[in-house]
Design an enzyme around this catalytic site. Structure first.
Site, short mmCIF file in Angstrom:
data_model
loop_
_atom_site.label_atom_id
_atom_site.label_comp_id
_atom_site.label_asym_id
_atom_site.label_seq_id
_atom_site.Cartn_x
_atom_site.Cartn_y
_atom_site.Cartn_z
N HIS A 122 0.83 -1.22 0.00
CA HIS A 122 0.00 0.00 0.00
C HIS A 122 0.86 1.26 0.00
O HIS A 122 0.37 2.33 -0.35
CB HIS A 122 -1.06 -0.03 1.10
CG HIS A 122 -0.62 0.32 2.48
ND1 HIS A 122 -0.32 -0.63 3.43
CD2 HIS A 122 -0.45 1.51 3.10
CE1 HIS A 122 0.02 -0.03 4.56
NE2 HIS A 122 -0.05 1.27 4.39
N ASP A 141 1.24 -7.71 2.39
CA ASP A 141 1.33 -6.27 2.09
C ASP A 141 2.79 -5.82 1.93
O ASP A 141 3.34 -5.14 2.78
CB ASP A 141 0.63 -5.49 3.21
CG ASP A 141 0.31 -4.06 2.80
OD1 ASP A 141 0.89 -3.56 1.82
OD2 ASP A 141 -0.54 -3.43 3.47
N SER A 185 3.91 2.13 8.56
CA SER A 185 3.70 1.18 7.47
C SER A 185 5.00 0.97 6.74
O SER A 185 5.68 1.92 6.38
CB SER A 185 2.65 1.70 6.50
OG SER A 185 1.38 1.35 6.97
#
Ligand code: ARG
Ligand code: GLU
Length: 660
Positions: free
Chosen positions: A84, A206, A596
């Site tokens: 992402h 991810d 992240s």
């Protein structure tokens, strides 16, 4: 007895232990935490984490494109981050013929690696406490200018800690030639989509991979075919040994924004006013978008990114509110500040500060709320549709949805924005048209037609004027949290007082997108009475969710085949006697947005996973960290390797990594 207790208390005060895994620590000051870290299993030293004299872990961590974290995993500049986080780059290279979002992308050699305009990474060269220098009258801009001149591609900034009680200079080396190397298909990298987002158990792979390029002398350089892979001072060794509950974990990355020291007034504003209203507005907005998406495949694709970004915060806020209410955070905070106020009563420096903070919150809350509502409503609507958009085949199909959004968001603005902060032009427009609906339809008609849309332009201008007025009221342009210039000054005093009073608390500065260390352990948690969530998921869980009918759960056939043959190679594990492979794990590190892509490291500083999310109810950790429920979610590095190896058939990438 009392004596012993007192001795014990002073002892604890001196050590200031963290009772939980709360905290985001400044790497240059990590020596102050290292005993606690080692007591919890860490085997390295403070110098291994951060050093300006030799290569250390900090040299393998980057701020990725200004909002995520990434880590170096080879001597040739290979970088790992989330799918992402790389999404924009992957999307930009995707066309109908080469749909890397859907099918994934694997550069078969260096020449196939794809350059990206405006994608950059920053390494921290050093950080330095400049509080004393600033107090001595040194000029801020001058300090930054000097630091920037130290090297090619250097960037510098001064950031405040503890609401201005301390200031640090951060010097970065920025690289602008960062190329896309690999991305799994979205059905792996974004598996579960918005449905699984913020949720455990999780099965998302991810991750995506990039490579940092530099000039021949290993310095930052703009993109050039002559550039060569950057040779980092340090890259992470990867541990393939696996993880188990209780193992030490550490996260090294760039958390963006937390507010751990705010008063109960601010928490109640968030949990009782701001979040619920924004959730309600977005619920209606998502209903409109989802209905459009369900009605037509072209609309499903068109609104996919919009839906994902609107739904991400919408879901996070719900978890945050639930967490805060369930843990009674408002009452706990109120109690805490009452105790502080009692202590401060006789101390002139602090005796007024809590009352003054409360008065300032009362003064600014409506204005700030108006700003938030405007952002969620009027600011979310277009002033015009671009020529590019008008040329798209899907444009005409969007009309009903776009009109519905105008009517809906105008209505929500009228309903929630405190009337004294409603834009006068808006109120006049509504009065003239007879209703918000009629007014919204008039403006939409103009905007949809194209060319000049004077009424909408005027409204946008008036809205910007009102926002400026609110900025003036608050006295600050940094408006991401309920804050004002006066509040910030009061918090400087309040935090100083807290640190004097609450000597047992382990204080750490709020996240502000500077490099931090968080540590904890692999940990499950009690999700509900009698329902414990174990901290590891496996490929079997992906297969259980697999559903070709549902977009977010339609995995690639190659993964189904892998499962059927149990062809996991060296990444196989055995769980309860069945052969499977690891996917994600859960840990107790204090993280937030910006973390992240952060490396999750074991006791030896080896890479065991990539951070990408938190559990829903534990997102309250931006405000109060509760060790019993706050958990971060990472993709297990062995799943990353399995996907590279068996799905991407890109084993040559593994060859350049250091595996252990
Ligand atoms: N919740 C994660 C974060 O805050 C992941 C968001 C991206 N994934 C998604 N399905 N929208 O950024
Ligand atoms: N997904 C978040 C990010 O993009 C991290 C999750 C969180 O907020 O902890 O940084």
């Amino acid at each position: 007895m009392k004596r012993i207790l007192l001795t014990l208390l002073t002892f604890f005060a001196a050590v200031a232990p963290s009772f939980a895994d709360e905290g985001m620590w400044l790497p240059s000051l990590i020596a102050g935490r290292i005993d606690d870290m080692r007591a919890k299993g860490f085997r390295l030293t403070a110098e291994d984490i951060y050093s300006i004299n030799r290569a250390s872990m900090k040299d393998a961590v980057v701020l990725f494109n200004g909002g995520c974290t990434g880590e170096l995993i080879s001597a040739e500049g290979l970088l790992l981050t989330n799918h992402h986080c790389g999404y924009g780059a992957i999307q930009a290279h995707s066309t109908v013929e080469h749909d890397y979002l859907t099918n994934g992308f694997w550069a078969k050699s260096r020449v196939e690696e794809l350059p990206n305009e405006k994608l950059y990474v920053r390494f921290l060269v050093r950080m330095e406490d400049v509080t004393a220098r600033l107090a001595a009258g040194e000029n801020r801009a001058e300090i930054i200018r000097k630091a920037t001149a130290e090297g090619k591609g250097y960037k510098a900034s001064i950031e405040q800690m503890y609401y201005g009680n301390q200031f640090f200079l951060f010097v970065y080396e920025q690289f602008d030639d960062v190329r896309l190397v690999a991305a799994p298909p979205s059905s792996i990298g974004k598996f579960g989509g918005d449905t699984d987002n913020w949720i455990w158990p999780r099965h998302t792979g991810d991750f995506s991979m990039f490579r940092v390029y530099a000039s021949k002398d290993n310095k930052p350089a703009a993109y050039s075919p002559d550039n060569v892979p950057y040779r980092p001072k340090k890259h992470f060794t990867i541990s393939t040994k696996g993880v188990k509950e209780g193992d030490f974990t550490m996260i090294y990355g760039f958390p963006g924004n937390t507010q751990e020291y705010i008063l109960s007034d601010a928490v109640s504003y968030i949990a009782e006013r701001s979040d619920p209203t924004k959730i309600a507005i977005r619920t209606g907005r998502l209903d409109i978008i989802s209905a459009a998406q369900a009605s037509d495949p072209a609309l499903r694709i068109h609104y996919a990114a919009k839906h994902a970004s609107v739904a991400n915060a919408w879901k996070k806020w719900q978890g945050e509110v639930l967490g805060i209410i369930r843990r009674g955070t408002i009452a706990t905070k109120r109690n805490y500040e009452e105790q502080f106020a009692a202590w401060a009563k006789e101390k002139p420096a602090y005796s007024h500060v809590v009352a003054d903070l409360k008065a300032e919150y009362a003064r600014i809350s409506d204005a700030y709320f108006a700003r938030e509502i405007t952002r969620e409503t009027l600011d979310a609507l277009p002033k015009q549709y671009s020529a590019k958009e008008r040329g798209e085949a899907v444009f005409e199909k969007r009309k009903a949805t776009e009109q519905a959004l105008f009517v809906y968001l105008f209505g929500e603005y009228a309903r929630y924005c405190p009337v004294q902060y409603q834009v006068p032009e808006f109120l006049e427009g509504v009065a003239k048209a007879g209703s918000t609906k009629a007014y919204a339809e008039q403006l939409f008609k103009q905007v949809w037609q194209g060319g000049d849309a004077p009424a909408m332009t005027a409204l946008k201008k008036a809205t910007a004027r009102m926002q400026k007025h609110i900025t003036w009221l608050l006295g600050t342009r940094s408006l991401r949290n309920l804050n004002s210039k006066r509040l910030n000054e009061l918090y400087t005093t309040y935090i100083r007082g807290l640190r004097e009073w609450d000597t047992k608390r382990a204080f750490y500065p709020d996240a502000n997108l500077t490099l931090r260390v968080a540590y904890g352990s692999i940990a499950g948690y009690e999700y509900a009475d009698g329902e414990y969530h174990i901290p590891q998921t496996t490929v079997d869980g992906i297969i259980a969710k697999d559903n070709p009918e549902i977009y977010d759960y339609n995995i690639p056939q190659s993964l189904r085949d892998l499962y059927a043959k149990k062809d996991y190679g060296r990444w196989a594990i055995t769980v309860d006697g069945r052969k499977t492979a690891p996917v994600c794990f859960l840990a107790s590190n204090h993280t937030t947005g910006g973390n992240s892509g952060s490396p999750v490291l074991n006791a030896n500083g080896e890479l065991i996973g990539v951070n990408f999310d938190r559990t829903w109810r534990s997102t309250m950790s931006d405000i109060a960290f509760d060790p019993s429920i706050c958990r971060n979610i990472a993709v297990d590095i062995r799943f990353v390797l399995l996907v590279i190896d068996k799905i991407g058939k890109a084993g040559y990438l593994i060859d350049e990594m250091t595996l252990k």
